[in-house]
Design an enzyme around this catalytic site. Sequence first.
Site, PDB file in Angstrom:
ATOM      1  N   GLY B  40       6.111  11.393  -3.186  1.00 35.17           N
ATOM      2  CA  GLY B  40       5.696   9.702  -3.261  1.00 35.17           C
ATOM      3  C   GLY B  40       4.338   9.843  -3.667  1.00 35.17           C
ATOM      4  N   GLY B  42       2.383   7.000  -3.956  1.00 36.48           N
ATOM      5  CA  GLY B  42       1.740   5.599  -4.039  1.00 36.48           C
ATOM      6  C   GLY B  42       0.417   5.623  -3.120  1.00 36.48           C
ATOM      7  CB  ALA B  44       0.825   7.068   2.173  1.00 35.11           C
ATOM      8  N   GLY B  45       0.602   8.496  -0.525  1.00 32.05           N
ATOM      9  CA  GLY B  45       1.118   9.872  -0.985  1.00 32.05           C
ATOM     10  C   GLY B  45      -0.146  10.581  -2.149  1.00 32.05           C
ATOM     11  CG  HIS B 266       5.581 -12.104   2.076  1.00 33.12           C
ATOM     12  ND1 HIS B 266       5.363 -13.277   1.775  1.00 33.12           N
ATOM     13  CD2 HIS B 266       4.526 -11.254   2.393  1.00 33.12           C
ATOM     14  CE1 HIS B 266       3.923 -13.340   1.493  1.00 33.12           C
ATOM     15  NE2 HIS B 266       3.502 -12.083   1.826  1.00 33.12           N
ATOM     16  NE  ARG B 337       2.354 -11.124   5.044  1.00 33.90           N
ATOM     17  CZ  ARG B 337       1.950 -10.117   4.412  1.00 33.90           C
ATOM     18  NH1 ARG B 337       2.535  -8.805   4.378  1.00 33.90           N
ATOM     19  NH2 ARG B 337       0.986 -10.122   3.503  1.00 33.90           N
ATOM     20  CG  HIS B 408       6.864  -8.074   1.734  1.00 34.93           C
ATOM     21  ND1 HIS B 408       6.790  -7.650   0.245  1.00 34.93           N
ATOM     22  CD2 HIS B 408       5.601  -7.880   2.325  1.00 34.93           C
ATOM     23  CE1 HIS B 408       5.393  -7.543  -0.042  1.00 34.93           C
ATOM     24  NE2 HIS B 408       4.560  -7.499   1.248  1.00 34.93           N
ATOM     25  CD  GLU B 432       7.182  -0.257   3.088  1.00 31.61           C
ATOM     26  OE1 GLU B 432       6.427  -0.219   1.979  1.00 31.61           O
ATOM     27  OE2 GLU B 432       8.148  -1.210   3.215  1.00 31.61           O
TER      28      GLU B 432
END
Lengths: 250, 644
Positions: B40, B42, B44-45, B266, B337, B408, B432
């Site tokens: 991954g 994103g 974090a990755g 959300h 939220r 979400h 996440e």
Amino acid sequence: MDLTLKVWRQKNREAAGQMVTYPVKGISPDMSFLEMLDVLNEDLIVRGEEPIAFDHDCREGICGMCSLFINGRPHGPERGTTTCQLHMRHFNYGDTITIEPWRAAAFPVHKDLIVDRSAFDRIQQAGGFISVNTGGVPDANEIPIPKTIADKAFDAATCIQCGACVAACKNSSAILFVSAKVSQLALLPQGKTERKTRVENMVAQMDLEGFGSCSNTGACAVECPVGISMENIDMLRREYIGAKATSENL
Amino acid sequence: MILDSKIPEGPIAEKWDKHKFDVKLVNPANKRKYDIIVVGTGLAGASAAATFGELGYNVKAFCFQDSPRRAHSIAAQGGINAAKNYQNDGDSVFRLFYDTVKGGDYRSREANVYRLAQVSVNIIDQCVAQGVPFARDYGGLLANRSFGGAQVSRTFYARGQTGQQLLLGAYSALNRQIAYGKVKMYPRTEMLDLVMVDGKARGIVVRNLITGAIESHSAHAVVLATGGYGNVFFLSTNAMGSNATAAWRAYKKGALFANPCFTQIHPTCIPVSGGYQSKLTLMSESLRNDGRVWVPKTVEMAQRLRKGEIKVADIAEADRDYYLERKYPAFGNLVPRDVASRNAKLVCDEGRGVGASGLAVYLDFADAIKRDGQAAIAAKYGNLFEMYEKITDENPYERPMRIYPAVHYTMGGLWVDYNLMTTIPGLYAAGECNFSDHGANRLGASALMQGLADGYFVLPYTIGDYLARMPYEKVSTDHPAFKEAEQAVLAKNNLLLSINGTRTVDDFHKELGLIMWEHCGMARNEEGLKLAKQEIRRLRDEFWRDVKVTGVNEELNQTLERANRVADFFELGELMVDDALNRRESCGGHFREESQTPENEALRDDENYAYVAAWEFTGVGNEPILHREELEFENVKLTQRSYK
């Protein structure tokens, strides 16, 4: 609405491709273009045929994954829109729609409508970054950036790397894409130390990947889904000529 | 199994610094002897892979997209929090920590959240140094805005595309390491199994999505940064490709899965419009800085509006119910939220919803446009307004947006200790895909913060501690454990391809999504959850009997990719229901109808449920085993959340 689709089918990179005609029925004008293809694909799968392979992911117009050359235009007829944000309400009942992959030697076809855009990654690996390690950086407010410069850098940074500029160009040039990254980093004070080597290396890699020269027609900016401006190309040229004249690539 | 969170001793403000000193270091010359896999890319990755590369480790990074820059972090709109207190409005590390623990309804781990607030400050510095073009004011300094659940302005942003700009920063850091040869990038490659040798995570099995080749990769440690599993609901704000497969297959190899039922709904998404719809689109929470949420005061008026007998403009000010401002005067439209979502559902359940379906409320900018002018509003939110118009064909400058809650972000994920290590030695989870920082509800602008905190500033320290204790020897991918896993992956793919039933993968996925939304969505109850469990099992059996997957494994096959992911969603869906059944309390986005205050607010049961529910796999169709990590709140007192 009922439509006729003419779609490019190609099994893999080596195989020859061809246009195949598919009638589709009962399309709602509120569907996105990709949802319309989903409907067709579901139908194909149930009939035991191979669905049409196409690239897509966020479907919010931001990831840059979707492509599709629709009726001779990248991302279809609407200006400032990615294919995933193109809705069927922009087409008419009974229309024939031609769907092709991006056409460029530097973007070989993987399958059907999916092309290989990794050339874009390699161009950025050639210098589209600021060399700073994690940690040990100054406080973010230590170097103020005038709002006009920050906004200009931001405008350049909005490029989603979809490749529509290449698809739109009769020479398959990647210059709009490259210029956006070069401009962003050349404008910001943080990017200035590598300014000259960056533009030289990125342009060299761009040529190596087999993209054509800038055609000066401006189709790239017209078809760009996020409105990247040709001003960036001017800036790239200034940066490149300046860098070549006083090269730091030792 | 005893869950050891490994929280360091000492006062909360000193834990991380002390821990950083206590962890073992790997000598710079030895770092090149260790290989790390990151799955991954994103926020974090990519940030983790880049930083590992900078440190000198050999990194292999994998993503299923064609480029790391497509990860779904890209779609985050509104901003990233940091306790910089540039606005001099009373912000501090402790206040960000406090807001986050409270906002998560006291179901997150204090020590992790405090560390997150601490390093938030460094994240902004790091991103600016990388050339991330954050919004600035005329003096050239960074601008901030507010987000739900906070009363200070601590959210840094880049118009409505903060996620894209932060991801591009991490992606460029990653590119730099790829260019240096420290990171080898494998795009269009999907992890399908985790490989363990001697009880430790030592590699992964992947499918090359272009050729279909099943390949093995070995390393000393594996980091999963694969995002959330909201797509179990089919309709969600996640990208179409977001999936749980990597994390789920790690769960099946022994990593515990924590709080799976904690799904964030959300409040500001574009409402569902038709059965063909493939996904939902979020409108940034930041819009609630200037947009006012309302519905007609009476059911009768809402009915006339839905029938088209009257228009929005015909409803007088006095006939509008600005229900958030009315009920929560202190926070108004900027309540968190879960509160905003639940109240939208309440007014729609009362019959006061708007739009053709009645499942929508208004988000109205008329007052803000009158006050600041259209140009000012366009400068702040322009691209979001355009996006709304493209999808709905309505101009939000002229009439209010219609919004409704949608799935979400998932707060649940693989259980990790303070070092972000799962219960499998050498297997880490970041962003996440772990459970640790957001409790039962994630405050806005916190996901980007956690992704980058884990990747840039936590894992690079904690992974060294693990590697420093292990020998350099590499495990060959010829090891029987790799061969076994490859065979299993191939066998599963071939099974999926051989069923040749009558229903498509998406057809099954949509039906699963409806069951999940109906019974394990914004509100749940015992009876509905029990029914959902039966339904999921029935549908899962049917899937394995009747799914139709075309094509073969040995070429690009998107149907097969989806079939694998949906097969996992069936198993995960059941675990989410099990978790929701177990938690007989309401907290955050998890609203058990049996547990509410007289004002219909979520009613927690701290006596019995102040724990992390971490589940252990015991076989598909078998009941999983529940392990509890008791949560201790030493710094933020457990109180009923109030935003009034």
